[in-house]
Design an enzyme around this catalytic site. Structure first.
Site, PDB file in Angstrom:
ATOM      1  N   ASP A  78       0.822  -1.212   0.000  1.00  0.00           N
ATOM      2  CA  ASP A  78       0.000   0.000   0.000  1.00  0.00           C
ATOM      3  C   ASP A  78       0.856   1.263   0.000  1.00  0.00           C
ATOM      4  OD1 ASP A  78      -1.884  -2.048   0.610  1.00  0.00           O
ATOM      5  OD2 ASP A  78      -3.233  -0.514   1.373  1.00  0.00           O
ATOM      6  N   SER A 466      -5.490   5.387   5.135  1.00  0.00           N
ATOM      7  CA  SER A 466      -4.465   4.477   5.611  1.00  0.00           C
ATOM      8  C   SER A 466      -4.555   4.368   7.122  1.00  0.00           C
ATOM      9  CB  SER A 466      -3.085   5.005   5.215  1.00  0.00           C
ATOM     10  OG  SER A 466      -2.070   4.360   5.945  1.00  0.00           O
TER      11      SER A 466
END
Length: 550
Positions: A78, A466
């Site tokens: 990510d 996130s």
């Protein structure tokens, strides 16, 4: 044994011949066949070392009388995918991981599985598959990265994302940015804070699908990690022989325990998506409102980065998730009669204790009496929105301001870097949901730049954040804009009202005005019109239900 479908009888002679071609003998095929699902690759620091753990798992399987058979799983970093078109893929890859694991496990008749993930979507993807196919399974992750050190302080990758904002604001120069960049990530493991990967690895323990230490033993502590991996390998054989399956473990109470731990440690808001998706595969009803109900009665007792200064290595030293579970059990916030991969949870917690009270507080003296994640509703989010309340400054818990509206992350970033966003405003980033993104991109770049620049603003999106995000950042707004949710109707300058303690998210426009705007709203053209993401956008469901494929 499930493997008998491919190894027993005269009609399986050709099947056995194919096994013989790989060096498996008759004695190997008479043992439980245990699949070792290894997500090793050379693009994710959390996965770069998984080959060593897979070897340890296979030793454990062999020592317990099983036949280990390794196969791979994909994974996306990510952090590397962040802030560009690549971020459309990580959440979508969760479904690919689950589907491919299902295909491999069922097609080859494995008796049991050891799942070796580590990072954001790989952990839930594997757990989704285990719940779906219901083959005896145990998770053993690669473990968290150690925190980096810079000028006598612990730092991590989130520090660097925020440092980029400080650099853009002229608060640090390129030399300091480069020095921090070199120091932030000292080695292998999932990024050091309580971001999504580490939260999910911790919750795998709370769910009962992983052994104690799975979420907190550092990757750098390779001896302890290898011992855990061997133990998982031996346990997989026992699970296969006794036919203890994931759905025996993944009960409603197990999910409630996991949510309670999530609230107690202030986990990533992405865990809401993932727990909903795993529960969907396990056929367990898990309404979004349950997260808020559990949060309301669970004390916040461990404040880890990005909400605090401690990291996973500190939580491990403090007693790990077992200590958290034991503390919560003492006030009735978790139930200990649940089944886990190695027995009843209560037995696992024997001897669990808080070793560092500055890292794990007692339930009697928590950071806050309620948990780390909040579910908001209102005319802007009829089906709910998610915020990591534990990472929001006290003076931002109740906030209102004019909307600054952007139809993509890129447009928002451009405006933020051009210093067009002012204190007191609310940045709205829409058409970034599961369908609109597509893929529900994480918004760490804008949130980190906002934090680094010192702006006092809130950020709303139908995308997600996130686990490294902190601040008044509200995501998963549902219905999403691409489906005509109210977020699509917000106009520049509308007053946005945020009341996190009151669980409210509103736009200050009348219902009549919203209906007028709805009458003229048109669905925008898709951002991606071919390939996997185009198919994903057509099939994916709402974030309020886990963003699973229909």
């Amino acid at each position: 044994m499930r493997s008998h479908a491919v190894t027993k009888g005269s009609t399986r002679a050709a099947h056995r011949a194919l096994f013989h071609a790989m060096g498996y003998g008759p004695e190997d095929l008479n043992k439980p066949l245990i699949g070792v699902v290894n997500a090793f690759n050379e693009i994710i620091p959390g996965h770069n070392h998984l080959g060593e753990l897979a070897a340890a798992v296979k030793l454990g399987i062999a020592s317990a009388g099983g036949t280990p058979i390794e196969f791979p799983a994909i994974g996306i970093c990510d952090g590397i995918a962040m802030g560009h078109a690549g971020m459309r893929y990580p959440l979508a890859s969760r479904e690919l991981i689950a589907d491919s694991l299902e295909a491999m496990a069922v097609a080859h008749g494995f008796d049991g599985l050891v799942l070796i993930p580590n990072c954001d979507k790989i952990v839930p993807g594997m757990l989704m598959a285990a719940a779906r196919i219901n083959v005896p399974s145990v998770v053993v992750s690669g473990g968290p990265m150690l925190a980096g050190r810079y000028q006598g302080k612990d730092i991590s990758v989130s520090t660097i994302f925020e440092a980029a904002g400080r650099f853009e604001a002229g608060k640090i120069d390129a030399t300091e940015l480069g020095a921090m960049e070199e120091a932030a990530c000292p080695g292998c493991g999932s990024c050091a804070g309580l971001f999504t990967a580490n939260t999910m690895n911790c919750l795998a323990e709370a769910l009962g699908m992983a052994l104690p230490g799975n979420g907190t033993i550092p990757a750098a502590n390779s001896g302890a990690r290898k011992r855990l991996a061997k133990q998982a390998g031996r346990l997989a054989v026992e699970l296969a022989l006794t036919d203890r399956k994931p759905r025996d473990i993944l009960t409603r109470q197990a999910f409630e325990n996991a949510i309670a731990v999530d609230m107690a440690i202030g986990g990533s808001s992405n865990t809401v998506l993932h727990l909903l998706a795993i529960a969907h595969e396990a056929e367990v009803a898990l309404p979004l409102e349950l997260f808020d109900a559990i949060s309301g009665k669970t004390p916040y007792i461990s404040k880890l980065s990005p909400g605090g200064t401690f990291h996973l290595q500190d939580l491990n030293e403090a007693g790990g998730i077992s200590a958290v579970l034991a503390e919560l059990a003492g006030i009735g916030a978790v139930k200990t009669d649940c089944l886990t991969v190695d027995g009843i949870l209560a037995k696992r917690l024997d001897g669990a204790a808080i070793n560092r009270p500055e890292v794990i507080r007692s339930a009697a003296e928590p950071y806050r009496p309620t948990g780390g994640i909040a579910i908001l509703k209102g005319n802007l989010a009829p089906d709910g929105a998610v915020v990591k309340e534990s990472a929001v400054a006290d003076d931002m818990l109740v906030f209102s301001g004019p909307a600054r509206v952007f139809d993509s992350e890129e447009a928002a970033i451009e405006s933020i870097l051009a210093r067009k966003i002012k204190d007191g405003e609310v940045v709205v980033i829409r058409y970034e949901g599961p369908k609109g993104g597509p893929g529900m991109r994480e918004m760490l770049n804008p949130t980190a730049v906002i934090t680094g620049m010192g702006l006092r603003v809130a950020l709303l999106t139908d995308g997600r954040f996130s686990g490294a995000t902190r601040g008044a950042c509200i995501g998963h707004i549902a219905p999403e804009a691409m489906e005509g949710g109210p977020l699509a109707l917000v106009e520049e300058g509308d007053t946005i009202i945020i009341d996190i303690p009151g669980r409210r998210l509103e736009v200050g426009a009348s219902e009549a005005e919203l209906e007028r705007r709805r009458a003229v709203w048109q669905t925008p053209a898709p951002k991606v019109d071919k390939g996997y993401l185009a198919r994903y956008a057509k099939l994916v469901g709402s974030a309020s239900q886990g963003a699973v494929l229909k």
